[in-house]
Design a protein around this motif. Structure first.
Motif, PDB file in Angstrom:
ATOM      1  N   ASP A  61     -89.355  37.377   5.845  1.00  0.00           N
ATOM      2  CA  ASP A  61     -88.259  38.354   5.942  1.00  0.00           C
ATOM      3  C   ASP A  61     -86.986  37.858   5.271  1.00  0.00           C
ATOM      4  N   LYS A  62     -86.710  36.560   5.329  1.00  0.00           N
ATOM      5  CA  LYS A  62     -85.503  36.010   4.718  1.00  0.00           C
ATOM      6  C   LYS A  62     -85.486  36.300   3.223  1.00  0.00           C
ATOM      7  N   HIS A  63     -86.618  36.158   2.563  1.00  0.00           N
ATOM      8  CA  HIS A  63     -86.684  36.382   1.122  1.00  0.00           C
ATOM      9  C   HIS A  63     -86.474  37.850   0.783  1.00  0.00           C
ATOM     10  N   MET A  64     -86.939  38.737   1.632  1.00  0.00           N
ATOM     11  CA  MET A  64     -86.795  40.166   1.363  1.00  0.00           C
ATOM     12  C   MET A  64     -85.358  40.630   1.576  1.00  0.00           C
ATOM     13  N   GLN A  65     -84.584  39.944   2.396  1.00  0.00           N
ATOM     14  CA  GLN A  65     -83.228  40.351   2.681  1.00  0.00           C
ATOM     15  C   GLN A  65     -82.211  39.691   1.750  1.00  0.00           C
ATOM     16  N   ASP A  66     -82.666  38.812   0.878  1.00  0.00           N
ATOM     17  CA  ASP A  66     -81.767  38.120  -0.037  1.00  0.00           C
ATOM     18  C   ASP A  66     -81.496  39.028  -1.232  1.00  0.00           C
ATOM     19  N   GLU A  67     -80.457  39.853  -1.135  1.00  0.00           N
ATOM     20  CA  GLU A  67     -80.207  40.875  -2.141  1.00  0.00           C
ATOM     21  C   GLU A  67     -79.628  40.337  -3.445  1.00  0.00           C
ATOM     22  N   TYR A  68     -79.220  39.085  -3.480  1.00  0.00           N
ATOM     23  CA  TYR A  68     -78.648  38.525  -4.701  1.00  0.00           C
ATOM     24  C   TYR A  68     -79.638  37.637  -5.457  1.00  0.00           C
ATOM     25  N   THR A  69     -80.913  37.800  -5.191  1.00  0.00           N
ATOM     26  CA  THR A  69     -81.947  37.075  -5.912  1.00  0.00           C
ATOM     27  C   THR A  69     -82.771  38.071  -6.710  1.00  0.00           C
ATOM     28  N   CYS A  70     -82.945  37.810  -8.001  1.00  0.00           N
ATOM     29  CA  CYS A  70     -83.753  38.691  -8.850  1.00  0.00           C
ATOM     30  C   CYS A  70     -85.170  38.719  -8.313  1.00  0.00           C
ATOM     31  N   CYS A  73     -87.658  37.119 -11.415  1.00  0.00           N
ATOM     32  CA  CYS A  73     -87.656  35.715 -11.857  1.00  0.00           C
ATOM     33  C   CYS A  73     -87.185  34.740 -10.783  1.00  0.00           C
ATOM     34  N   GLY A  74     -86.558  35.236  -9.703  1.00  0.00           N
ATOM     35  CA  GLY A  74     -86.119  34.364  -8.625  1.00  0.00           C
ATOM     36  C   GLY A  74     -84.737  33.757  -8.817  1.00  0.00           C
ATOM     37  N   GLU A  75     -84.074  34.085  -9.915  1.00  0.00           N
ATOM     38  CA  GLU A  75     -82.718  33.571 -10.178  1.00  0.00           C
ATOM     39  C   GLU A  75     -81.756  34.136  -9.140  1.00  0.00           C
ATOM     40  N   GLN A  76     -80.835  33.304  -8.651  1.00  0.00           N
ATOM     41  CA  GLN A  76     -79.860  33.750  -7.657  1.00  0.00           C
ATOM     42  C   GLN A  76     -78.520  34.026  -8.330  1.00  0.00           C
ATOM     43  N   TYR A  77     -77.865  35.100  -7.892  1.00  0.00           N
ATOM     44  CA  TYR A  77     -76.581  35.508  -8.452  1.00  0.00           C
ATOM     45  C   TYR A  77     -75.542  35.645  -7.346  1.00  0.00           C
ATOM     46  N   LYS A  78     -74.279  35.787  -7.741  1.00  0.00           N
ATOM     47  CA  LYS A  78     -73.191  35.895  -6.767  1.00  0.00           C
ATOM     48  C   LYS A  78     -72.889  37.331  -6.377  1.00  0.00           C
ATOM     49  N   ASN A  79     -73.426  38.303  -7.145  1.00  0.00           N
ATOM     50  CA  ASN A  79     -73.167  39.702  -6.808  1.00  0.00           C
ATOM     51  C   ASN A  79     -74.362  40.570  -7.186  1.00  0.00           C
ATOM     52  N   MET A  80     -74.382  41.771  -6.637  1.00  0.00           N
ATOM     53  CA  MET A  80     -75.505  42.690  -6.820  1.00  0.00           C
ATOM     54  C   MET A  80     -75.627  43.173  -8.261  1.00  0.00           C
ATOM     55  N   THR A  83     -77.427  40.701 -10.371  1.00  0.00           N
ATOM     56  CA  THR A  83     -78.827  40.659  -9.933  1.00  0.00           C
ATOM     57  C   THR A  83     -79.598  41.829 -10.530  1.00  0.00           C
ATOM     58  N   ILE A  84     -79.050  43.024 -10.465  1.00  0.00           N
ATOM     59  CA  ILE A  84     -79.710  44.210 -11.011  1.00  0.00           C
ATOM     60  C   ILE A  84     -79.869  44.091 -12.521  1.00  0.00           C
ATOM     61  N   ARG A  85     -78.848  43.595 -13.202  1.00  0.00           N
ATOM     62  CA  ARG A  85     -78.952  43.412 -14.663  1.00  0.00           C
ATOM     63  C   ARG A  85     -80.102  42.484 -15.021  1.00  0.00           C
ATOM     64  N   CYS A  86     -80.250  41.400 -14.264  1.00  0.00           N
ATOM     65  CA  CYS A  86     -81.338  40.442 -14.521  1.00  0.00           C
ATOM     66  C   CYS A  86     -82.692  41.135 -14.355  1.00  0.00           C
ATOM     67  N   CYS A  87     -82.852  41.852 -13.258  1.00  0.00           N
ATOM     68  CA  CYS A  87     -84.130  42.549 -13.015  1.00  0.00           C
ATOM     69  C   CYS A  87     -84.408  43.574 -14.108  1.00  0.00           C
ATOM     70  N   MET A  88     -83.379  44.262 -14.563  1.00  0.00           N
ATOM     71  CA  MET A  88     -83.564  45.266 -15.628  1.00  0.00           C
ATOM     72  C   MET A  88     -83.983  44.606 -16.926  1.00  0.00           C
ATOM     73  N   ASN A  89     -83.417  43.433 -17.239  1.00  0.00           N
ATOM     74  CA  ASN A  89     -83.768  42.740 -18.468  1.00  0.00           C
ATOM     75  C   ASN A  89     -85.221  42.286 -18.458  1.00  0.00           C
ATOM     76  N   HIS A  90     -85.755  41.970 -17.300  1.00  0.00           N
ATOM     77  CA  HIS A  90     -87.150  41.517 -17.217  1.00  0.00           C
ATOM     78  C   HIS A  90     -88.113  42.678 -17.311  1.00  0.00           C
ATOM     79  N   ASP A  91     -87.675  43.887 -17.017  1.00  0.00           N
ATOM     80  CA  ASP A  91     -88.559  45.043 -17.064  1.00  0.00           C
ATOM     81  C   ASP A  91     -88.680  45.643 -18.458  1.00  0.00           C
TER      82      ASP A  91
END
Length: 92
Positions: A61-70, A73-80, A83-91
């Motif tokens: 559950d901890k991993h699912m609630q971590d909204e600042y992790t892509c 790729c699993g990269e962690q960011y300081k803001n949403m 994070t969304i930009r990273c996920c979009m770039n991978h898609d």
């Protein structure tokens, strides 16, 4: 080549400067319901192989609630937004 293979190859390219080939050898990735593994060939080159076509992943559950992790790729960011930009770039 499918998206899973492409994501693993992008991960290899991104982490190739910080991890050795030996460290990457044997790593397993899950995308959707398929698993992929990095294998080092006899010449030293890395190859991505699909190891299973149907995989079930139980997430903590901890991993699912971590909204600042892509989620890709699993990269962690300081803001949403980052994070969304990273996920979009991978898609792509």
């Amino acid at each position: 080549m499918g998206t899973g293979f492409a994501l693993v190859e992008k991960w290899i390219a991104k982490n190739g400067g910080t991890l050795t080939r030996d460290e990457m050898n044997g790593m397993v990735f899950v995308y959707g319901d398929a698993a992929y593994r990095i294998e080092q060939k006899a010449g030293g080159d890395l190859d991505v192989v699909q190891t299973a076509e149907k995989v079930v992943v139980f997430r903590n559950d901890k991993h699912m609630q971590d909204e600042y992790t892509c989620r890709i790729c699993g990269e962690q960011y300081k803001n949403m937004i980052d994070t969304i930009r990273c996920c979009m770039n991978h898609d792509e």
